[in-house]
Motif scaffolding. Structure first.
Motif, PDB file in Angstrom:
ATOM      1  N   TYR A  70      -6.714   5.148   4.865  1.00  0.00           N
ATOM      2  CA  TYR A  70      -6.497   3.766   5.308  1.00  0.00           C
ATOM      3  C   TYR A  70      -7.518   2.843   4.684  1.00  0.00           C
ATOM      4  N   ASN A 113      -7.873  -4.336   6.129  1.00  0.00           N
ATOM      5  CA  ASN A 113      -7.083  -5.316   5.381  1.00  0.00           C
ATOM      6  C   ASN A 113      -6.868  -6.531   6.265  1.00  0.00           C
ATOM      7  N   SER A 171      -4.356  -1.207   6.478  1.00  0.00           N
ATOM      8  CA  SER A 171      -3.184  -0.603   5.852  1.00  0.00           C
ATOM      9  C   SER A 171      -3.371   0.900   5.972  1.00  0.00           C
ATOM     10  N   ILE A 172      -2.362   1.571   6.502  1.00  0.00           N
ATOM     11  CA  ILE A 172      -2.439   3.012   6.748  1.00  0.00           C
ATOM     12  C   ILE A 172      -1.278   3.699   6.051  1.00  0.00           C
ATOM     13  N   LEU A 173      -1.577   4.789   5.352  1.00  0.00           N
ATOM     14  CA  LEU A 173      -0.533   5.510   4.628  1.00  0.00           C
ATOM     15  C   LEU A 173      -0.037   6.727   5.400  1.00  0.00           C
ATOM     16  N   LEU A 183      -6.494   1.880  -2.178  1.00  0.00           N
ATOM     17  CA  LEU A 183      -5.249   2.213  -1.485  1.00  0.00           C
ATOM     18  C   LEU A 183      -4.034   1.776  -2.305  1.00  0.00           C
ATOM     19  N   GLU A 237      -1.170   4.296  -3.734  1.00  0.00           N
ATOM     20  CA  GLU A 237       0.277   4.071  -3.552  1.00  0.00           C
ATOM     21  C   GLU A 237       0.996   4.086  -4.892  1.00  0.00           C
ATOM     22  N   ARG A 271       3.640   2.545   4.251  1.00  0.00           N
ATOM     23  CA  ARG A 271       2.610   1.865   5.030  1.00  0.00           C
ATOM     24  C   ARG A 271       3.156   1.644   6.419  1.00  0.00           C
TER      25      ARG A 271
END
Ligand code: GTP
Ligand code: MN
Ligand code: MN
Ligand code: MN
Ligand code: MN
Length: 210
Positions: free
Chosen positions: A41, A44, A57-59, A132, A136, A154
């Motif tokens: 993460y 953001n 922002s978390i993946l 990040l 991505e 996300r």
């Protein structure tokens, strides 16, 4: 436990939280398998759709089996959970493992599945927003992209005016194992959400439009 407090249900599966990792290895776990997953993460403060202000922002990933989950996987013989995360990051996310170091202090929580005799170790890794974006962009080059991994997503971390669209709607998807509990744990541990906000999101129902 946290799960009880939040009233989370995992039908057919019982995951208990292992309070202190240092209690491992104990007799109870000497033959257990291990898995290790990681939430990447970035903090953001950019608004989404000009209206919503998620703090981060978390993946997550869409897996081959149709469930959402975190990158990571089974800890192989001779590996530590931290090493397994780094290797799986290379396989699943295309991040070279020497560029992705995970340390014991990145550990957030471990759960145990009696059913599978499996210990599930969960880590978080904070990266810069630029990193990040880069992760991505290059995830599609991972060896297992299109095989184990069907996409990187996300998480929508905001709730829209109807009280359901956004984060509550996301939580209604199917999640592998206890990855939903891991996510909620991490959101609280990293102070991105309060326990009350999590409870509200879990309780939200879609508006039925007539
Ligand atoms: P294989 O090499 O095909 O086994 O895949 P893998 O090593 O990548 O393993 P995987 O990520 O599927 O994880 C192994 C186990 O952990 C499975 O039993 C899953 O149910 C469970 N699992 C998968 N993803 C997650 C996750 O994000 N969180 C948790 N808690 N468990 C997960
Ligand atoms: Mn894998
Ligand atoms: Mn995996
Ligand atoms: Mn694996
Ligand atoms: Mn595999």
């Amino acid at each position: 436990s946290f799960e009880d407090e939040l009233g989370l249900e995992c039908p057919g599966k019982i995951y208990t939280q292992v309070m202190d990792l240092k209690q491992l290895p104990s007799d109870k776990f000497k033959n257990s398998s291990h898995a290790a997953h990681c939430m990447i993460y970035a903090l953001n403060n950019r608004p989404v759709l000009k209206a919503y202000m998620p703090k981060a922002s978390i993946l997550m990933q869409l897996r081959f089996d149709g469930h959402f989950g975190f990158p990571g996987g089974v800890v192989e013989k001779g590996e530590t959970p931290e090493e397994a995360v780094a290797r799986e990051m290379e396989e699943e996310m295309g991040i070279l493992r020497h560029n992705f170091r995970i340390f014991p202090e990145d550990h957030v929580v471990t759960h145990y599945s009696e059913d599978k005799d499996l210990l599930l170790h969960f880590f978080t890794k904070e990266v810069s927003l630029n990193r990040l974006l880069n992760i991505e962009a290059t995830a599609v080059k991972g060896d297992y992209y299109g095989e184990e991994v069907m996409g990187i997503v996300r998480i929508p971390l905001y709730t829209m005016a109807d009280g359901f669209r956004g984060f509550p709607a996301f939580l209604n998807h199917g999640f592998i194992g206890n990855s939903k509990e891991q996510l909620l744990h991490a959101l609280i541990a990293k102070q991105l959400f309060t326990q009350e906000e999590i409870q509200t999101a879990l309780a939200a129902k879609p508006k039925i439009i007539t």
